[in-house]
Motif scaffolding. Structure first.
Motif, short mmCIF file in Angstrom:
data_model
loop_
_atom_site.label_atom_id
_atom_site.label_comp_id
_atom_site.label_asym_id
_atom_site.label_seq_id
_atom_site.Cartn_x
_atom_site.Cartn_y
_atom_site.Cartn_z
N GLY A 279 0.98 -1.12 0.07
CA GLY A 279 -0.09 -0.04 -0.02
C GLY A 279 0.79 1.17 0.06
N ARG A 280 2.01 1.30 0.91
CA ARG A 280 2.90 2.24 0.87
C ARG A 280 3.51 2.74 -0.35
NH1 ARG A 280 8.57 3.74 0.60
NH2 ARG A 280 8.38 6.02 1.02
N LEU A 281 4.09 1.69 -0.92
CA LEU A 281 4.74 1.65 -2.27
C LEU A 281 3.93 2.42 -3.35
CD1 LEU A 281 7.17 -0.97 -2.19
CD2 LEU A 281 7.90 1.23 -1.57
N SER A 282 2.77 1.60 -3.46
CA SER A 282 1.90 1.82 -4.70
C SER A 282 1.40 3.39 -4.34
CB SER A 282 0.65 0.91 -4.73
OG SER A 282 0.97 -0.52 -4.55
N ALA A 283 1.02 4.01 -3.12
CA ALA A 283 0.68 5.04 -3.08
C ALA A 283 1.81 6.04 -3.34
CB ALA A 283 0.16 5.40 -1.49
N ALA A 284 2.78 5.93 -2.83
CA ALA A 284 4.10 6.80 -2.99
C ALA A 284 4.19 7.01 -4.50
CB ALA A 284 5.43 6.39 -2.52
N ILE A 285 4.21 5.74 -5.38
CA ILE A 285 4.58 5.95 -6.77
C ILE A 285 3.40 6.66 -7.67
CG2 ILE A 285 4.63 4.71 -8.90
CD1 ILE A 285 5.85 2.41 -7.19
N GLU A 286 2.19 6.36 -6.99
CA GLU A 286 1.23 7.09 -7.70
C GLU A 286 1.05 8.63 -7.40
OE1 GLU A 286 -3.95 7.23 -7.36
OE2 GLU A 286 -2.91 5.74 -6.20
N GLU A 287 1.62 9.20 -6.16
CA GLU A 287 1.79 10.56 -5.82
C GLU A 287 2.84 11.14 -6.70
OE1 GLU A 287 2.70 13.47 -1.94
OE2 GLU A 287 1.94 11.16 -1.84
N ARG A 288 3.78 10.48 -6.84
CA ARG A 288 5.20 10.84 -7.54
C ARG A 288 5.59 9.74 -8.39
NH1 ARG A 288 9.46 10.98 -3.41
NH2 ARG A 288 10.69 12.07 -5.19
N PRO A 289 4.99 9.67 -9.72
CA PRO A 289 5.03 8.69 -10.68
C PRO A 289 6.53 9.02 -11.49
CG PRO A 289 3.46 10.35 -11.48
CD PRO A 289 3.49 10.55 -10.25
N GLU A 290 7.04 10.53 -11.47
CA GLU A 290 8.38 10.50 -12.03
C GLU A 290 9.61 9.82 -11.18
OE1 GLU A 290 7.65 13.79 -9.05
OE2 GLU A 290 6.38 12.61 -10.63
N ALA A 291 9.35 9.73 -9.87
CA ALA A 291 10.34 9.28 -8.83
C ALA A 291 10.11 7.84 -8.63
CB ALA A 291 9.91 9.99 -7.63
N ARG A 292 9.41 7.20 -9.55
CA ARG A 292 9.28 5.66 -9.27
C ARG A 292 10.43 4.94 -8.94
NH1 ARG A 292 9.60 0.86 -11.95
NH2 ARG A 292 7.99 -0.71 -11.39
N ASP A 293 11.51 4.89 -9.99
CA ASP A 293 12.81 4.34 -9.82
C ASP A 293 13.38 4.59 -8.37
OD1 ASP A 293 12.09 3.44 -12.39
OD2 ASP A 293 13.57 4.20 -13.14
N GLU A 294 13.38 5.72 -8.00
CA GLU A 294 14.14 6.24 -6.77
C GLU A 294 13.38 5.59 -5.77
OE1 GLU A 294 14.50 10.33 -4.14
OE2 GLU A 294 13.95 10.22 -6.45
N ILE A 295 11.95 5.57 -5.74
CA ILE A 295 11.18 4.80 -4.49
C ILE A 295 11.57 3.39 -4.28
CG2 ILE A 295 8.92 4.41 -3.82
CD1 ILE A 295 7.93 7.03 -5.22
N LEU A 296 11.55 2.95 -5.60
CA LEU A 296 11.84 1.32 -5.53
C LEU A 296 13.19 1.12 -5.21
CD1 LEU A 296 9.63 0.12 -8.52
CD2 LEU A 296 9.33 0.15 -6.03
N ARG A 297 14.18 1.88 -5.67
CA ARG A 297 15.74 1.63 -5.32
C ARG A 297 15.87 1.80 -3.74
NH1 ARG A 297 17.24 3.86 -10.24
NH2 ARG A 297 17.05 6.02 -9.49
N ASP A 298 15.06 2.86 -3.11
CA ASP A 298 15.30 3.31 -1.81
C ASP A 298 14.55 1.75 -0.95
OD1 ASP A 298 15.67 5.00 0.70
OD2 ASP A 298 13.46 4.72 0.82
N ALA A 299 13.45 1.37 -1.56
CA ALA A 299 12.75 0.12 -0.57
C ALA A 299 13.61 -0.84 -0.74
CB ALA A 299 11.53 0.03 -1.37
N GLY A 300 14.44 -1.20 -1.91
CA GLY A 300 15.09 -2.35 -2.20
C GLY A 300 16.36 -2.36 -1.36
N ALA A 301 17.05 -1.07 -1.15
CA ALA A 301 18.02 -1.07 -0.21
C ALA A 301 17.73 -1.18 1.41
CB ALA A 301 18.78 0.50 -0.65
N ARG A 302 16.40 -0.37 1.65
CA ARG A 302 16.08 -0.78 2.88
C ARG A 302 16.11 -2.10 3.34
NH1 ARG A 302 15.63 3.98 5.56
NH2 ARG A 302 15.37 5.83 4.21
N MET A 303 15.49 -2.70 2.43
CA MET A 303 15.10 -4.27 2.70
C MET A 303 16.57 -5.20 3.04
SD MET A 303 13.65 -7.39 0.32
CE MET A 303 15.23 -7.60 -0.61
#
Length: 379
Positions: A279-303
């Motif tokens: 839910g959080r990842l989908s909402a963040a990407i929907e809010e800032r679609p231009e930052a999708r790659d950045e959001i997913l890179r950050d999520a992968g790194a935190r995992m």
């Protein structure tokens, strides 16, 4: 309860239990069943050779299992020499059915009627109640189970439930904030409601059994399940690892980073689950679609930050991810691999892989493994 894998050729979880004499018959019955399950369509003589049991013991046990409609005679083996052709036997894989329920979904609970090979016969789903109302959650789960029972057309071996949260050996949900459950005797209550044998396990622990059984994973790996929450299941040395508090793999509420972060359902800020849930990842990407790659890179790194100490402590060989492919994509995976390599001993863990599972219905199939282990002792 310690669950063992049940499917696939030679995919047996290692038993640590010491056999007592009074349990010899049950042990022999289980040995026959698991040998049959893995080998399929063998003769009684084959079973005696494979198990080391006498032909008299095999004949007695097979007769009992045929009477219980767990094993059936298939026919005679094609003759390859003089003498009477042997009669082949096998598990009656369609003679009983298993009800599986997956309570890990973000918006609904999934369920299926499966045969003894974990193949889906029919499926159903119910909408997940809003909020964290534990009573409403239990009620809709029971509704789903009853609908599946009504849809089955063979005797039911048992009901397997994969649920979020910390689950004790006796099937009580000790803590599941996402479902509104605290100290709920889920196995006991559900068994009374349905009048059937019930096995309950953490959803990620169920998923890791399915991956080990069906996916050909190595004997030391972690499966991370990303959905409404984040959890992990562990296999070490071919054995499921649940921990003394039944909380092994509860990585979702480990705080990753010192930069605060989103508020978690547990009340703290910056838990891995708060960063990584669907839910959080989908909402963040929907809010800032231009930052999708950045959001997913950050999520992968935190995992990777969260699991690096586990990988090093347990010397794991493989990390398997279960979750939406559009979020756990190559960008996410590359960031996770790079960060994991950067945070573990150089050269030692360079061959560790992080990849998505190819298993469909992974929690449902894991529920089938749990039922087979609990009811038939197949391991």
């Amino acid at each position: 309860m310690q669950f063992s894998g049940a499917f696939g050729p030679s995919r047996k979880l290692r038993s640590r239990a010491k056999l007592l004499p009074e349990y010899a018959r049950a042990h022999n019955r289980s040995l026959v069943l698991q040998t049959l399950y893995h080998a399929g369509q063998v003769s009684r003589a084959d079973l005696a050779r494979e198990t080391g049991l006498t032909r008299v013991t095999i004949s007695d046990l097979v007769a009992e299992l045929i009477a219980d409609e767990i094993v059936k005679e298939i026919g005679v083996r094609e003759a390859s020499g003089p003498g009477k052709p042997a009669t082949l036997i096998d598990i009656d894989r369609n003679g009983h059915q298993i009800i599986g329920i997956d309570m890990s979904g973000s918006t609904r609970f999934e369920g299926a009627v499966m045969n003894l090979d974990g193949e889906v016969v029919t499926r159903d789903a119910v909408e997940r109640p809003p909020g964290e109302d534990g009573d409403a959650t239990f009620a809709v789960m029971i509704e789903l189970a009853r609908r599946l029972i009504a849809a089955s057309d063979k005797p039911i071996l048992g009901v397997g439930i994969g649920t979020q949260g910390v689950v004790s050996a006796d099937g009580a949900v000790l803590s599941s904030p996402n479902l509104g459950w605290q100290g709920l005797p889920l196995r006991a209550r559900t068994s009374i409601e349905l009048d059937l044998p019930v096995i309950v396990g953490n959803d990620a622990n169920a998923a890791v059994l399915a991956e080990y059984t069906f996916g050909g994973a190595r004997s030391d790996f972690m499966l991370i399940k990303v959905g409404r929450g984040v959890g992990a299941g562990l296999i070490t040395g071919g054995q499921p690892l649940t921990g003394s508090r039944f909380a092994a793999g509860e990585i979702g509420h480990v705080v990753v980073g010192t930069d605060g972060g989103p508020r978690c359902v547990c009340g703290r800020d910056g838990c891995l689950e708060a960063w990584l849930n669907v839910g959080r990842l989908s909402a963040a990407i929907e809010e800032r679609p231009e930052a999708r790659d950045e959001i997913l890179r950050d999520a992968g790194a935190r995992m990777a930050i969260g699991i690096a100490p586990i990988v090093a402590a347990l010397d794991l060989s493989d990390i398997v991810l279960s979750g939406p492919a559009d979020l756990l994509d190559d960008i996410f995976l590359r960031a996770a691999v790079d960060t994991l390599h950067a945070r573990t001993l150089d050269g030692v863990f360079s061959d560790i892989t992080i990849h998505r599972t190819e298993q469909p219905d992974i929690v449902l199939r894991g529920a089938a493994v749990m039922v087979l282990a609990g009811q038939l002792g197949i391991s």
